[in-house]
Design a protein around this motif. Structure first.
Motif, PDB file in Angstrom:
ATOM      1  N   ILE A  71       0.833  -1.196   0.000  1.00 15.09           N
ATOM      2  CA  ILE A  71       0.000   0.000   0.000  1.00 15.09           C
ATOM      3  C   ILE A  71       0.867   1.246   0.000  1.00 15.09           C
ATOM      4  O   ILE A  71       2.068   1.199   0.271  1.00 15.09           O
ATOM      5  CB  ILE A  71      -0.967   0.031   1.209  1.00 15.09           C
ATOM      6  CG1 ILE A  71      -0.202   0.118   2.526  1.00 15.09           C
ATOM      7  CG2 ILE A  71      -1.885  -1.170   1.175  1.00 15.09           C
ATOM      8  CD1 ILE A  71      -1.104   0.327   3.740  1.00 15.09           C
ATOM      9  N   SER A  72       0.238   2.338  -0.286  1.00 17.43           N
ATOM     10  CA  SER A  72       0.886   3.641  -0.229  1.00 17.43           C
ATOM     11  C   SER A  72       0.099   4.519   0.729  1.00 17.43           C
ATOM     12  O   SER A  72      -1.126   4.534   0.703  1.00 17.43           O
ATOM     13  CB  SER A  72       0.908   4.276  -1.626  1.00 17.43           C
ATOM     14  OG  SER A  72       1.450   5.573  -1.565  1.00 17.43           O
ATOM     15  N   PHE A  73       0.841   5.219   1.587  1.00 18.96           N
ATOM     16  CA  PHE A  73       0.211   6.214   2.450  1.00 18.96           C
ATOM     17  C   PHE A  73       0.764   7.558   2.038  1.00 18.96           C
ATOM     18  O   PHE A  73       1.963   7.802   2.080  1.00 18.96           O
ATOM     19  CB  PHE A  73       0.510   5.951   3.931  1.00 18.96           C
ATOM     20  CG  PHE A  73      -0.039   7.029   4.828  1.00 18.96           C
ATOM     21  CD1 PHE A  73      -1.413   7.141   5.022  1.00 18.96           C
ATOM     22  CD2 PHE A  73       0.785   7.938   5.445  1.00 18.96           C
ATOM     23  CE1 PHE A  73      -1.940   8.138   5.835  1.00 18.96           C
ATOM     24  CE2 PHE A  73       0.278   8.929   6.259  1.00 18.96           C
ATOM     25  CZ  PHE A  73      -1.088   9.040   6.452  1.00 18.96           C
ATOM     26  N   ASP A  74      -0.126   8.419   1.582  1.00 17.06           N
ATOM     27  CA  ASP A  74       0.296   9.725   1.070  1.00 17.06           C
ATOM     28  C   ASP A  74      -0.486  10.810   1.786  1.00 17.06           C
ATOM     29  O   ASP A  74      -1.673  10.651   2.081  1.00 17.06           O
ATOM     30  CB  ASP A  74       0.044   9.801  -0.436  1.00 17.06           C
ATOM     31  CG  ASP A  74       0.566  11.091  -1.043  1.00 17.06           C
ATOM     32  OD1 ASP A  74       1.626  11.581  -0.598  1.00 17.06           O
ATOM     33  OD2 ASP A  74      -0.086  11.597  -1.962  1.00 17.06           O
ATOM     34  N   THR A  75       0.180  11.911   2.050  1.00 15.38           N
ATOM     35  CA  THR A  75      -0.496  13.070   2.627  1.00 15.38           C
ATOM     36  C   THR A  75      -0.428  14.200   1.618  1.00 15.38           C
ATOM     37  O   THR A  75       0.643  14.669   1.266  1.00 15.38           O
ATOM     38  CB  THR A  75       0.161  13.512   3.950  1.00 15.38           C
ATOM     39  OG1 THR A  75       1.551  13.739   3.729  1.00 15.38           O
ATOM     40  CG2 THR A  75      -0.004  12.468   5.016  1.00 15.38           C
ATOM     41  N   THR A  76      -1.577  14.573   1.113  1.00 13.08           N
ATOM     42  CA  THR A  76      -1.655  15.712   0.211  1.00 13.08           C
ATOM     43  C   THR A  76      -1.579  16.949   1.085  1.00 13.08           C
ATOM     44  O   THR A  76      -2.474  17.206   1.876  1.00 13.08           O
ATOM     45  CB  THR A  76      -2.966  15.677  -0.594  1.00 13.08           C
ATOM     46  OG1 THR A  76      -3.015  14.431  -1.280  1.00 13.08           O
ATOM     47  CG2 THR A  76      -3.032  16.818  -1.585  1.00 13.08           C
ATOM     48  N   GLY A 111      -3.908   1.516  -2.899  1.00  8.13           N
ATOM     49  CA  GLY A 111      -3.206   0.405  -3.528  1.00  8.13           C
ATOM     50  C   GLY A 111      -3.752   0.199  -4.919  1.00  8.13           C
ATOM     51  O   GLY A 111      -4.484   1.042  -5.455  1.00  8.13           O
ATOM     52  N   PHE A 112      -3.402  -0.939  -5.509  1.00  5.50           N
ATOM     53  CA  PHE A 112      -3.856  -1.268  -6.851  1.00  5.50           C
ATOM     54  C   PHE A 112      -4.504  -2.637  -6.845  1.00  5.50           C
ATOM     55  O   PHE A 112      -4.059  -3.539  -6.154  1.00  5.50           O
ATOM     56  CB  PHE A 112      -2.690  -1.300  -7.854  1.00  5.50           C
ATOM     57  CG  PHE A 112      -2.051   0.040  -8.061  1.00  5.50           C
ATOM     58  CD1 PHE A 112      -2.644   0.978  -8.889  1.00  5.50           C
ATOM     59  CD2 PHE A 112      -0.866   0.364  -7.426  1.00  5.50           C
ATOM     60  CE1 PHE A 112      -2.058   2.211  -9.084  1.00  5.50           C
ATOM     61  CE2 PHE A 112      -0.279   1.592  -7.614  1.00  5.50           C
ATOM     62  CZ  PHE A 112      -0.871   2.520  -8.437  1.00  5.50           C
ATOM     63  N   ASN A 113      -5.545  -2.789  -7.667  1.00  2.90           N
ATOM     64  CA  ASN A 113      -6.147  -4.113  -7.822  1.00  2.90           C
ATOM     65  C   ASN A 113      -5.461  -4.861  -8.970  1.00  2.90           C
ATOM     66  O   ASN A 113      -4.476  -4.372  -9.535  1.00  2.90           O
ATOM     67  CB  ASN A 113      -7.668  -4.016  -8.008  1.00  2.90           C
ATOM     68  CG  ASN A 113      -8.082  -3.348  -9.299  1.00  2.90           C
ATOM     69  OD1 ASN A 113      -7.297  -3.202 -10.245  1.00  2.90           O
ATOM     70  ND2 ASN A 113      -9.331  -2.926  -9.361  1.00  2.90           N
ATOM     71  N   HIS A 114      -5.974  -6.024  -9.330  1.00  3.79           N
ATOM     72  CA  HIS A 114      -5.362  -6.849 -10.371  1.00  3.79           C
ATOM     73  C   HIS A 114      -5.529  -6.275 -11.779  1.00  3.79           C
ATOM     74  O   HIS A 114      -4.964  -6.800 -12.733  1.00  3.79           O
ATOM     75  CB  HIS A 114      -5.887  -8.291 -10.294  1.00  3.79           C
ATOM     76  CG  HIS A 114      -7.372  -8.380 -10.352  1.00  3.79           C
ATOM     77  ND1 HIS A 114      -8.173  -7.973  -9.312  1.00  3.79           N
ATOM     78  CD2 HIS A 114      -8.201  -8.821 -11.310  1.00  3.79           C
ATOM     79  CE1 HIS A 114      -9.436  -8.163  -9.637  1.00  3.79           C
ATOM     80  NE2 HIS A 114      -9.483  -8.679 -10.847  1.00  3.79           N
ATOM     81  N   ARG A 151      -4.772  -3.035 -12.182  1.00  2.01           N
ATOM     82  CA  ARG A 151      -3.950  -1.836 -11.997  1.00  2.01           C
ATOM     83  C   ARG A 151      -4.804  -0.583 -11.809  1.00  2.01           C
ATOM     84  O   ARG A 151      -4.408   0.512 -12.150  1.00  2.01           O
ATOM     85  CB  ARG A 151      -2.950  -1.670 -13.139  1.00  2.01           C
ATOM     86  CG  ARG A 151      -1.940  -2.806 -13.172  1.00  2.01           C
ATOM     87  CD  ARG A 151      -0.820  -2.504 -14.111  1.00  2.01           C
ATOM     88  NE  ARG A 151      -0.252  -1.207 -13.802  1.00  2.01           N
ATOM     89  CZ  ARG A 151       1.014  -0.989 -13.498  1.00  2.01           C
ATOM     90  NH1 ARG A 151       1.843  -1.977 -13.472  1.00  2.01           N
ATOM     91  NH2 ARG A 151       1.450   0.219 -13.251  1.00  2.01           N
ATOM     92  N   GLN A 152      -5.978  -0.772 -11.271  1.00  2.00           N
ATOM     93  CA  GLN A 152      -6.848   0.349 -10.925  1.00  2.00           C
ATOM     94  C   GLN A 152      -6.590   0.726  -9.470  1.00  2.00           C
ATOM     95  O   GLN A 152      -6.348  -0.137  -8.628  1.00  2.00           O
ATOM     96  CB  GLN A 152      -8.317  -0.023 -11.105  1.00  2.00           C
ATOM     97  CG  GLN A 152      -8.681  -0.343 -12.534  1.00  2.00           C
ATOM     98  CD  GLN A 152     -10.062  -0.989 -12.622  1.00  2.00           C
ATOM     99  OE1 GLN A 152     -10.446  -1.765 -11.757  1.00  2.00           O
ATOM    100  NE2 GLN A 152     -10.775  -0.667 -13.683  1.00  2.00           N
ATOM    101  N   THR A 153      -6.667   2.012  -9.183  1.00  2.00           N
ATOM    102  CA  THR A 153      -6.436   2.494  -7.832  1.00  2.00           C
ATOM    103  C   THR A 153      -7.567   2.073  -6.907  1.00  2.00           C
ATOM    104  O   THR A 153      -8.738   2.189  -7.252  1.00  2.00           O
ATOM    105  CB  THR A 153      -6.326   4.038  -7.830  1.00  2.00           C
ATOM    106  OG1 THR A 153      -5.265   4.421  -8.710  1.00  2.00           O
ATOM    107  CG2 THR A 153      -6.053   4.566  -6.442  1.00  2.00           C
ATOM    108  N   CYS A 154      -7.199   1.573  -5.745  1.00  2.00           N
ATOM    109  CA  CYS A 154      -8.156   1.223  -4.688  1.00  2.00           C
ATOM    110  C   CYS A 154      -7.866   2.106  -3.487  1.00  2.00           C
ATOM    111  O   CYS A 154      -6.726   2.160  -3.018  1.00  2.00           O
ATOM    112  CB  CYS A 154      -7.985  -0.227  -4.245  1.00  2.00           C
ATOM    113  SG  CYS A 154      -8.405  -1.446  -5.470  1.00  2.00           S
ATOM    114  N   ILE A 155      -8.863   2.785  -3.010  1.00  2.00           N
ATOM    115  CA  ILE A 155      -8.706   3.580  -1.798  1.00  2.00           C
ATOM    116  C   ILE A 155      -9.124   2.712  -0.624  1.00  2.00           C
ATOM    117  O   ILE A 155     -10.252   2.222  -0.574  1.00  2.00           O
ATOM    118  CB  ILE A 155      -9.542   4.869  -1.870  1.00  2.00           C
ATOM    119  CG1 ILE A 155      -9.068   5.735  -3.038  1.00  2.00           C
ATOM    120  CG2 ILE A 155      -9.455   5.634  -0.543  1.00  2.00           C
ATOM    121  CD1 ILE A 155      -9.924   6.951  -3.299  1.00  2.00           C
TER     122      ILE A 155
END
Length: 169
Positions: free
Chosen positions: A12-17, A32-35, A37-41
Motif C-alpha cells: 500500500i501507499s500512504f500519502d499526505t496531500t 493500492g492497486f487491484n489486479h 492496476r486500478q487504484t483502490c482507496i
C-alpha cells in the motif's frame, strides 16, 4: 474498502496531500492497486497534526479497521514522524520510499543549486529505474557522491543523502 484491502492490501501507499483543502488540513490516504492496476482507496483521514503520536494512532486505527491485517510493504513519505510511527505500530512491515517523493524532496533540498539538482535528478532516476543489483547500486551511489562532494569522504557527503541511504538498510 475492507474487501479491497483483504484482496489487494499487500503493498500500500500512504500519502499526505499537503494542505490543499480549504481548511489547510493534510489529507492522508491509504491506497493500492487491484489486479487490473486500478487504484483502490483503502482509507482516508484529515490530519490534525503530523506528530509521531498522531501517526501511531492513525496506523493503529487503520489496522483495527482492517481486521488486524497488515500489509507487507508500505510506501510513505520520509518525514521523520511517519517512519517512527511505522516502526512502533507496524514493526514487521517494510517501509519503502516513493520515487516521486524522493525526487520532489531532492528538488527542495537542492533548490539553491539548480545545476546540482538537474544532474542529481538524472543520477537518482538512474538508480531507481536502471540499477539491478546491490553492488551496482553501491558503486553508482559512491560515484554520485564523488561527483557532488569531491573533497569529502564518502561517509561525509550531504546529510540528506546519507539519511536517504539509511532507508535502504
Amino acid at each position: 474498502m475492507r474487501a479491497d484491502y483483504k484482496l489487494f492490501g499487500d503493498s500500500i501507499s500512504f500519502d499526505t496531500t499537503y494542505r490543499t483543502n480549504k481548511v489547510y488540513r493534510p489529507l492522508g490516504m491509504f491506497v493500492g492497486f487491484n489486479h487490473h492496476r486500478q487504484t483502490c482507496i483503502f482509507g482516508a483521514c484529515l490530519l490534525y497534526d503530523e506528530t509521531s503520536a498522531f501517526f501511531e494512532w492513525l496506523f493503529d486505527a487503520f489496522h483495527r479497521c482492517m481486521d488486524q491485517k497488515l500489509s507487507t510493504t508500505i510506501f510513505a513519505d520520509q518525514d521523520a514522524a511517519i517512519p517512527k510511527a511505522l516502526r512502533n505500530e507496524w514493526p514487521g512491515v517494510f517501509h519503502a520510499l516513493c520515487t516521486w517523493q524522493i525526487l520532489m524532496n531532492a528538488k527542495k533540498h537542492f533548490k539553491k543549486e539548480k545545476d546540482v539538482w538537474k544532474k542529481l535528478s538524472i543520477h537518482l532516476t538512474y538508480l531507481f529505474y536502471t540499477v539491478d543489483s546491490e553492488v551496482e547500486f553501491d558503486t553508482a551511489w559512491k560515484d554520485m557522491l564523488c561527483e557532488y562532494f569531491p573533497d569529502d569522504d564518502f561517509e561525509d557527503g550531504d546529510p540528506w543523502l546519507q539519511y536517504l541511504l539509511g532507508f535502504r538498510k
